[in-house]
Design an enzyme around this catalytic site. Structure first.
Site: not given
Ligand code: 13P
Length: 249
Positions: A9-11, A95, A97, A167, A173, A213, A235
Site C-alpha cells: 500500500n503505497w499510500k 483503510h 487512514e 491493521e 507507521g 510496520s 512504508g
Molecule cells: P506501515 O507498514 O507503514 O506501518 O503501514 C501499514 C499500512 O497501513 C498498510 O496499509
C-alpha cells in the site's frame, strides 16, 4: 492451504516516473516467485504506469480506494468499473487512514465492499483498533463490530474473493509491530466473525493479512504464524529491495 498475499500500500507516495523506476528494480527481484501472491496498490495517478510495467509479471495491481456509484457527478471519486478498466485486480477498502481522515464508516465500507465484490475485484477490507481501544480492552469488540458491519447483507457466494487485513492503528507507521501472537489472536476473532457471516468453510479459506510496520526483519516471524495469510505493507513497500525481501520472507 491458503496462498499468502503480500500487498504493498503505497499510500500517497510516488509519481508515475518513480513508479516505473520501482518496477524496473522490483520485478527482477521477484521474478519466478510463485509461493506467494504479490500485489502493489499505488496512488490512482500511477495505476496505468504500474499496470503497464507489471504486465505479464507475477505482480497484480490494486487501487487504494473506490466509490460505490458507477459514474456521475462525484468530483474526485473513481468507480470500480474504472479501476477494472485500468487493469486492476485488487482494491483496498476502509483503510484506517480513510476512516480517520476522510470520514469512512463501517457503513461506507459495507457499501463499497458489495460493489467491489460484484465488480469482480479482490477487495482487501481493513479493520483494526486504535491504541485507546486496545488499552481499554476493547480490541475484540471493535473487530467484531467492524467485521459484522462490513459483511452485512452479503452472501458467502458473493463474498468469495474477500480478503481482510488486520491493521492495528497503533502499529501503522510507528515502527511498533504487533507481536505474531497479538496478530494471531486478532485474526482468530476476524475469522470467527467471517464464520458467523459466511459459514465455517468460508472462514477456513478466508485470507487475513496483517498490516502495521511489517519490515524485512519481522516478516518471517509474522508470516510463520498459521493464522496470518499475508501482509499489507506501507512504508517498507516503497523500496524495491525492502518489499522484495518481505515477499521472500
Ligand atoms: P506501515 O507498514 O507503514 O506501518 O503501514 C501499514 C499500512 O497501513 C498498510 O496499509
Amino acid at each position: 492451504m491458503r496462498t499468502k498475499l503480500i500487498a504493498a500500500n503505497w499510500k500517497m507516495y510516488k509519481t508515475p516516473d518513480q513508479t516505473s523506476e520501482f518496477f524496473r528494480n522490483f520485478l527482477p527481484l521477484v521474478s519466478g516467485h510463485t509461493r506467494d501472491e504479490i500485489a502493489v496498490c499505488p496512488p490512482y495517478i500511477d495505476i496505468a504506469t504500474a499496470v503497464q510495467a507489471a504486465k505479464e509479471s507475477n505482480v497484480g495491481i490494486g487501487a487504494q480506494n473506490m466509490y460505490w456509484e458507477k459514474e456521475g457527478a462525484y468530483t474526485g471519486e473513481i468507480s470500480t468499473g474504472m479501476i477494472l478498466a485500468a487493469g486492476c485486480k485488487y482494491v483496498i477498502i476502509g483503510h484506517s487512514e480513510r476512516r480517520q481522515y476522510f470520514g469512512e464508516t463501517d457503513d461506507t465500507v459495507n457499501k463499497k465492499l458489495k460493489v467491489a465484490l460484484d465488480a469482480g475485484l479482490i477487495p482487501i477490507v481493513c479493520v483494526g483498533e486504535v491504541l485507546e481501544e486496545r488499552e481499554a480492552g476493547l480490541t475484540e469488540d471493535v473487530l467484531r463490530r467492524q467485521c459484522t458491519n462490513a459483511f452485512r447483507g452479503i452472501s458467502a457466494e458473493r463474498a468469495a474473493k474477500l480478503v481482510v487485513a488486520y491493521e492495528p492503528v497503533w502499529a501503522i507507521g510507528t515502527g511498533k509491530t504487533a507481536t505474531p501472537q497479538i496478530a494471531s489472536d486478532a485474526h482468530v476473532v476476524v475469522r470467527a466473525e467471517a464464520g458467523k457471516a459466511f459459514g465455517k468453510q468460508f472462514a477456513e479459506d478466508l485470507r487475513i493479512l496483517y498490516g502495521g510496520s511489517v519490515k524485512p526483519d519481522n516478516a518471517n516471524a509474522l508470516m510463520s504464524e498459521e493464522e496470518i495469510d499475508g501482509a499489507l505493507v506501507g512504508g517498507a513497500s516503497l523500496d524495491p529491495k525492502s518489499f522484495a525481501a518481505i515477499v521472500k520472507y
